[in-house]
Design a protein around this motif. Structure first.
Motif, PDB file in Angstrom:
ATOM      1  N   TRP A  78       0.817  -1.217   0.000  1.00  0.00           N
ATOM      2  CA  TRP A  78       0.000   0.000   0.000  1.00  0.00           C
ATOM      3  C   TRP A  78       0.850   1.266   0.000  1.00  0.00           C
ATOM      4  CZ3 TRP A  78      -4.586  -0.835  -1.663  1.00  0.00           C
ATOM      5  CH2 TRP A  78      -5.129  -2.107  -1.494  1.00  0.00           C
ATOM      6  N   LEU A  79       1.769   1.413   0.936  1.00  0.00           N
ATOM      7  CA  LEU A  79       2.600   2.614   0.934  1.00  0.00           C
ATOM      8  C   LEU A  79       3.543   2.626  -0.269  1.00  0.00           C
ATOM      9  CD1 LEU A  79       3.529   3.092   4.690  1.00  0.00           C
ATOM     10  CD2 LEU A  79       1.802   4.301   3.343  1.00  0.00           C
ATOM     11  N   GLY A  80       4.265   1.536  -0.479  1.00  0.00           N
ATOM     12  CA  GLY A  80       5.180   1.456  -1.616  1.00  0.00           C
ATOM     13  C   GLY A  80       4.476   1.221  -2.937  1.00  0.00           C
ATOM     14  N   GLY A  81       3.320   0.586  -2.888  1.00  0.00           N
ATOM     15  CA  GLY A  81       2.512   0.377  -4.085  1.00  0.00           C
ATOM     16  C   GLY A  81       2.899  -0.813  -4.926  1.00  0.00           C
ATOM     17  N   ILE A  96       1.870  -1.174  -9.842  1.00  0.00           N
ATOM     18  CA  ILE A  96       2.508  -0.158  -9.003  1.00  0.00           C
ATOM     19  C   ILE A  96       1.478   0.937  -8.762  1.00  0.00           C
ATOM     20  CG2 ILE A  96       4.371   1.543  -8.821  1.00  0.00           C
ATOM     21  CD1 ILE A  96       5.534  -1.217  -8.907  1.00  0.00           C
ATOM     22  N   PRO A  98       1.222   3.427  -5.503  1.00  0.00           N
ATOM     23  CA  PRO A  98       1.500   3.893  -4.144  1.00  0.00           C
ATOM     24  C   PRO A  98       0.330   4.670  -3.550  1.00  0.00           C
ATOM     25  CG  PRO A  98       2.807   5.111  -5.751  1.00  0.00           C
ATOM     26  CD  PRO A  98       2.073   4.052  -6.499  1.00  0.00           C
ATOM     27  N   GLN A  99       0.162   4.546  -2.242  1.00  0.00           N
ATOM     28  CA  GLN A  99      -0.933   5.204  -1.529  1.00  0.00           C
ATOM     29  C   GLN A  99      -0.389   6.007  -0.354  1.00  0.00           C
ATOM     30  OE1 GLN A  99      -4.262   4.807  -2.471  1.00  0.00           O
ATOM     31  NE2 GLN A  99      -3.406   3.778  -4.246  1.00  0.00           N
ATOM     32  N   VAL A 107       8.728   7.306   0.789  1.00  0.00           N
ATOM     33  CA  VAL A 107       8.755   5.864   1.045  1.00  0.00           C
ATOM     34  C   VAL A 107       9.747   5.234   0.084  1.00  0.00           C
ATOM     35  CG1 VAL A 107       7.435   3.709   0.742  1.00  0.00           C
ATOM     36  CG2 VAL A 107       6.409   5.615   1.946  1.00  0.00           C
ATOM     37  N   SER A 109      10.573   1.168  -0.959  1.00  0.00           N
ATOM     38  CA  SER A 109      10.194  -0.214  -0.705  1.00  0.00           C
ATOM     39  C   SER A 109      10.720  -1.103  -1.825  1.00  0.00           C
ATOM     40  CB  SER A 109       8.671  -0.347  -0.579  1.00  0.00           C
ATOM     41  OG  SER A 109       8.055   0.006  -1.791  1.00  0.00           O
ATOM     42  N   SER A 120      10.240   0.492  -5.527  1.00  0.00           N
ATOM     43  CA  SER A 120       9.355   1.642  -5.652  1.00  0.00           C
ATOM     44  C   SER A 120       9.755   2.642  -4.578  1.00  0.00           C
ATOM     45  CB  SER A 120       7.900   1.218  -5.460  1.00  0.00           C
ATOM     46  OG  SER A 120       7.054   2.340  -5.375  1.00  0.00           O
ATOM     47  N   TRP A 122       9.102   6.885  -3.540  1.00  0.00           N
ATOM     48  CA  TRP A 122       8.445   8.136  -3.881  1.00  0.00           C
ATOM     49  C   TRP A 122       8.730   9.206  -2.846  1.00  0.00           C
ATOM     50  CZ3 TRP A 122       5.069   9.766  -0.206  1.00  0.00           C
ATOM     51  CH2 TRP A 122       4.369   8.811   0.542  1.00  0.00           C
ATOM     52  N   LEU A 131       7.979   9.640  -8.385  1.00  0.00           N
ATOM     53  CA  LEU A 131       7.997   8.188  -8.228  1.00  0.00           C
ATOM     54  C   LEU A 131       9.139   7.602  -9.035  1.00  0.00           C
ATOM     55  CD1 LEU A 131       6.604   5.486  -7.315  1.00  0.00           C
ATOM     56  CD2 LEU A 131       5.208   5.675  -9.391  1.00  0.00           C
TER      57      LEU A 131
END
Length: 166
Positions: A78-81, A96, A98-99, A107, A109, A120, A122, A131
């Motif tokens: 979720w964070l890294g997507g 991909i 990200p959220q 972030v 990840s 990923s 961002w 990103l």
């Protein structure tokens, strides 16, 4: 196993690093039991209470499961997507998306897939979202941006950089 020194380790004991004996105990221990019937299977009981989540109620299956879920999945997916495409299992095609949440501004990840490492990263500020991703060889990805930017971009293997105005 009554002395405090028996509850600590340097991370190099045993045949592999994940067989460490090191963990923290914050309450007095009157009785402790560590049962390791095989590689990767551990049941730890302190004062008669298990500190791992069992697979079943009777304790007849695995006795070592993640307690209260797996927060690392939330960080990566979720964070890294970095996500799986249900139509293409095994990360041959990657999603991909990200959220960002709250006031989190960056972030980084990664996930090691059967085809190689997916990354990923961002960063965001008040008006820009940047990103950077890397897709393993012979894989593809669908990239979606957070917020009101619903456009999807399809990319191939290699490193990719994106910047959008927020």
């Amino acid at each position: 196993m009554t002395s405090g020194s028996e509850w600590t380790g340097n991370g190099k004991s045993g045949p592999a690093p994940y067989l460490r004996r090191e963990f923290a105990i914050t309450k007095p221990v009157k009785r402790a039991r560590l049962f390791a019937p095989g590689l990767g299977y551990v049941d730890i009981r302190l004062n008669g209470r298990s500190v791992a989540l069992w697979e079943d109620w009777k304790g007849e299956s695995s006795l070592n499961h993640i307690m209260f879920g797996d927060v690392s999945n939330w960080f990566i997916q979720w964070l890294g997507g970095i996500g799986l495409d249900p139509k293409s299992p095994g990360f041959k095609h990657i999603l991909i998306h990200p959220q960002p949440v709250g006031d989190l501004t960056w972030v980084k990840s990664s996930h090691v897939s059967p085809y190689g490492t997916i990354t990923s990263a961002w960063k965001r500020n008040d008006n820009e979202f940047k990103l950077s991703i890397s897709i393993p060889p012979n894989c593809t990805a669908a990239v979606m941006f957070p917020g009101k930017h619903s456009a999807q971009m399809d990319v191939g293997s290699g490193p990719h950089e994106f910047s959008i105005q927020m």
